[in-house]
Write a protein that holds these residues in place. Sequence first.
Motif, short mmCIF file in Angstrom:
data_model
loop_
_atom_site.label_atom_id
_atom_site.label_comp_id
_atom_site.label_asym_id
_atom_site.label_seq_id
_atom_site.Cartn_x
_atom_site.Cartn_y
_atom_site.Cartn_z
N VAL A 92 -4.88 20.69 -25.75
CA VAL A 92 -6.08 19.93 -26.18
C VAL A 92 -6.63 19.29 -27.41
O VAL A 92 -8.01 18.77 -26.91
CB VAL A 92 -5.84 21.50 -28.30
CG1 VAL A 92 -7.44 21.19 -28.74
CG2 VAL A 92 -5.64 22.76 -27.14
N ARG A 93 -5.56 18.38 -28.09
CA ARG A 93 -5.74 16.87 -28.11
C ARG A 93 -6.36 15.69 -26.58
O ARG A 93 -7.12 14.99 -26.65
CB ARG A 93 -4.48 16.65 -28.28
CG ARG A 93 -4.75 14.79 -28.93
CD ARG A 93 -4.64 13.70 -28.03
NE ARG A 93 -2.87 14.25 -27.17
CZ ARG A 93 -2.61 13.88 -25.88
NH1 ARG A 93 -3.22 12.53 -25.64
NH2 ARG A 93 -1.57 13.81 -25.25
N MET A 136 -14.75 10.65 -16.41
CA MET A 136 -14.37 12.29 -15.35
C MET A 136 -13.41 11.78 -13.94
O MET A 136 -12.75 12.70 -13.40
CB MET A 136 -15.65 12.21 -14.63
CG MET A 136 -16.59 12.61 -15.60
SD MET A 136 -15.79 13.98 -16.59
CE MET A 136 -15.86 15.36 -15.69
N CYS A 137 -13.83 10.19 -13.60
CA CYS A 137 -12.47 10.19 -11.91
C CYS A 137 -11.51 9.83 -12.68
O CYS A 137 -10.07 10.20 -12.70
CB CYS A 137 -12.94 8.47 -11.50
SG CYS A 137 -14.27 9.03 -10.68
N ALA A 138 -10.85 9.14 -14.73
CA ALA A 138 -10.55 9.16 -14.92
C ALA A 138 -9.08 10.76 -15.42
O ALA A 138 -8.10 10.82 -15.33
CB ALA A 138 -9.97 7.49 -16.19
N PHE A 139 -10.32 11.38 -15.92
CA PHE A 139 -9.96 12.54 -16.50
C PHE A 139 -8.89 13.14 -14.86
O PHE A 139 -8.29 14.46 -14.84
CB PHE A 139 -11.24 13.14 -16.70
CG PHE A 139 -10.59 15.22 -17.36
CD1 PHE A 139 -9.95 15.21 -18.59
CD2 PHE A 139 -11.92 15.97 -17.03
CE1 PHE A 139 -9.55 16.60 -18.86
CE2 PHE A 139 -11.42 17.39 -17.60
CZ PHE A 139 -10.11 17.23 -18.05
N SER A 154 -8.33 24.85 -16.55
CA SER A 154 -8.03 25.32 -18.39
C SER A 154 -9.04 24.03 -18.98
O SER A 154 -9.63 24.49 -20.06
CB SER A 154 -6.83 24.97 -18.48
OG SER A 154 -6.39 26.79 -17.27
N LEU A 155 -8.61 23.10 -18.55
CA LEU A 155 -8.54 21.68 -19.10
C LEU A 155 -11.09 21.44 -19.32
O LEU A 155 -10.87 21.12 -20.51
CB LEU A 155 -8.50 20.32 -18.35
CG LEU A 155 -7.31 19.94 -18.67
CD1 LEU A 155 -7.23 18.60 -18.78
CD2 LEU A 155 -7.65 19.46 -20.69
N ILE A 192 -15.75 22.23 -26.63
CA ILE A 192 -15.44 21.24 -27.72
C ILE A 192 -17.20 21.19 -27.69
O ILE A 192 -17.45 21.08 -28.71
CB ILE A 192 -14.42 20.33 -27.43
CG1 ILE A 192 -13.19 20.34 -28.22
CG2 ILE A 192 -15.09 19.07 -28.35
CD1 ILE A 192 -12.30 20.14 -27.62
N SER A 193 -17.63 21.42 -26.53
CA SER A 193 -18.91 20.84 -26.44
C SER A 193 -19.72 21.70 -27.20
O SER A 193 -20.57 21.38 -27.31
CB SER A 193 -19.09 20.32 -25.18
OG SER A 193 -18.47 19.28 -24.44
N ASP A 194 -19.67 23.04 -26.39
CA ASP A 194 -20.27 23.72 -26.95
C ASP A 194 -20.72 24.17 -28.87
O ASP A 194 -21.69 24.66 -29.29
CB ASP A 194 -19.82 25.04 -26.40
CG ASP A 194 -20.59 25.56 -24.70
OD1 ASP A 194 -21.28 24.92 -25.10
OD2 ASP A 194 -20.09 26.32 -24.16
#
Length: 931
Positions: A784-785, A843-846, A859-860, A867-869
Amino acid sequence: MLLFFILGLFVHFVFFGSIFDIYFTSPLVHGMTPQFTPLPPPAKRLVLFVADGLRADTLYELDENGNSRAPFIRNIIMHEGSWGLSHTRVPTESRPGHVALIAGFYEDVSAVAKGWKENPVEFDSLINESKYTWSWGSPDILTMFAKGAYGDHVFTYTYDADSEDFGAHDVTKLDTWVFDKVKEFFHAARNNQSLFSKLNEEKIVFFLHLLGIDTNGHAHRPSSREYKDNIKLVDAGIKEMVSILEHFYGNDGKTAFIFTSDHGMTDWGSHGAGHPSETLTPFVTWGAGIKYPQKVSAQKFDDAFLKEWRLESWKRQDIHQADIAPLMASLIGVPFPLNSVGILPVDYLNNTDLFKAESMFTNAIQILEQFKVKMTQKKEVTLPFLFIPFKLLPESKQLNIVRKARSYIKQRKYDEAVSLCKELIHLALKGLSYYHTYDRFFLAINVVLGFLGWTSYASLLIIKSHFNLTRGVNKEVKKPSHLLSCSCIAIGVFVAFFLLLQGCPWTYYIYCLLPVPIWYAVLREFQVIQDFVTLLLTVPPSYFVGYLLVFILGIEILVLSFFYRHMLTAGLLAFAGWPFITQLWTRAKSISLSWIFFSLLLAVFPLMPVVGRKPDIFLVMGAGLLVLLLSLCVLTSLIKRKDSFINEELLLHLFQMLSIVLSMCVTYSTHSSLRKKQGLPLLNQIISWLILAFSLVLPLLSPTSLFERLFSILLSLMSTYILLSTGYEALFPLVLSCLMFVWIQAEQETLQQRGISCKQKVTSVRFTCSTDITQFRQLYLDDVRRAFFLVFFLVTAFFGTGNIASVNSFDLASVYCFLTVFSPFMMGALMMWKILIPFVLVMCAFEAVQLTTQLSSKSLFLMVLVISDIMALHFFFLVKDYGSWLDIGTSISHYVIVMSMTIVLVFLNGLAHLLTTKKLRFCGKPKSHLI
């Protein structure tokens, strides 16, 4: 997975679109009867000068020598006419500004977005009501009113759109062109009997749109010599135009003149939001029907402008921009524009009290007509027992006020009549707003239900996939009861029938019916909800409450960062302390120190001024040199680490370094050329577009090893970003990327601390198109973090160099390497890509984090969406339609931005996956890569 993303996209598009139905529906109604003053007008003709982008303070203030920049206009203020400030509304753009001036209503933002040169909604205007109108100026503005006019009484003369070039040597030619064409026009009219007779008709309008000041403001800023000199040129041109017109008409005293602006401009040369420098515009009027200057001993205003401008002795009369349309209609005796919501400023009129009272009465009836039509329309589509009329203005009160006002006029109680008409206007405007927003609460409730349902469903999917809730308990999986299915179907049918009876638009069906299947999907998982609640009850309360408070605090910091950029600095400072509260500091000191250093370095950017306000080309050059230095270090490291270095890889790396050098040269050359007013060199323009085109292709040629591919993406995107930079923001993607590289390594270290074995080191991990599902693991609370980190970095990427929730944060100078000729959509697309580049890097790092931590991307991504919603729901409740226009515009744009971010994330996730995993081959030959 694909079906879920399609469903998620659809749901978020609906939530995104709902804001336009709730807040941005067109205010226009049709079916009113034209209203005009039944008395002879004071003027036969009206001349409207609109100096696009002119700030009130720059016009009215005196220069350093104590002289006026516009001596003719100042002479009018002191000896011939009346003056004041015209208060515009958000968005402070040319289209809505001119619509307010000429049609008398404030166009909604959704209409502005539909086009610059067409009428997205039909509306009446002064130009349409005139007998003849001649107009000169920009094709973007004039054609808008010409196409909305009935008949063939509107004549437009426009220059070519390519003339609107921000890099031109002298953009004042846009104004001199207008003045020259008007001179030629009146000269030709003397030898053209047909034209001469038309020009001597009554109720005619001359409209001169002057774009030079706005163009100079964008190109050089309002504090520049070019902007101020352009004001002098316009002042001299207006003086000449007035002289020509007076001479042509033999000084008959039947010409009214109005000089104003559609919007102002910020100090950094942009507009669109609600800053006073954008919303305060000059308004000066003189001639037939206009009061002469009024000397006063004292005036009370909330500002100190009068003293600054040394105009304390001349009466200042402020108006709203929409009030100008009824004033112009009253002066030449044409019907008030049907959709106008402007209130006639009678204090500007130099006429009999009877004329003022009759004009005010006409204004009141015209606005009351709109109220009646709006009420009738709403009443017709609402069930009788559900219809709630506007209580402040029932039909009996309407009739009473109208009768009383007419009685006052007959009794020659003109002041009382004017006062009563103003009261009626204010009530009718409140009623218009009431019926315009009649369905707002109903729609908002349905959207909130959809939001809550979707967030709950996404959360349940995460819980169901990664928590073995029924472990050790023998439970039989229950099928959803038929009662639930039948209830949801019954609710859906009832809602659809209810909407059908009320004749609601098709979009209402989507907003109201969408929550039904979403909540059905949630309630189907009742067993999962029950088991999860049971699991939570086993968790110590202090442990649960602690994590909940941390989560809420994190969300609130993200929300506050939309309002206060320095909250990002606070968040990054907190991030810098992350290694100390984990074992990362003891296990990997070098990674921890790097994390702390780059977190603190990135924390500096939100404290800097918004991009574009203080341009500095040398900082852009410095960023390019740092990228080149970093490239040399990486290249040296790769050559040392590899047993052999493939020629194509070396060639690609050198080519990307060359593109950085070219970007620096083009940026510096373009900056120098524009400063010398030599325009945008064609070669620079070609190179810029080529670099942009290749920036998304070159990374696909690099090896798919994690480090090399990410660095290749950074080099390619930085070459474009340098071309789009004007100052310190050029350093931002570089610092952000360095922090992303450290984040990837830190996440793998934290995973190893939990006892999860990582098969590969970061340096040996490769991006692959196919995913090995067996490598995925279950979620931990620490994930979650990770999701929160991603959302925070995305918000930082968005607001790190400027609060672009405001339209005026866009700096047109950013795109001057690509084009300088005004093209709103192309310029907007380039600036949007500049905003998205840091997004793509994050996003590439993600993608790499998901790969190294062996976690399902679904899942991520679901956690990120949740969180965004939750943030979006925050902003949905924060949207307001009261207070200052800056507050209103900001609240709406925040919701639009966070919803756009959620939608764009889906596409950026796909783009990042493509950039990191796809491999193009040189000449189709397969290559082997040695580590």
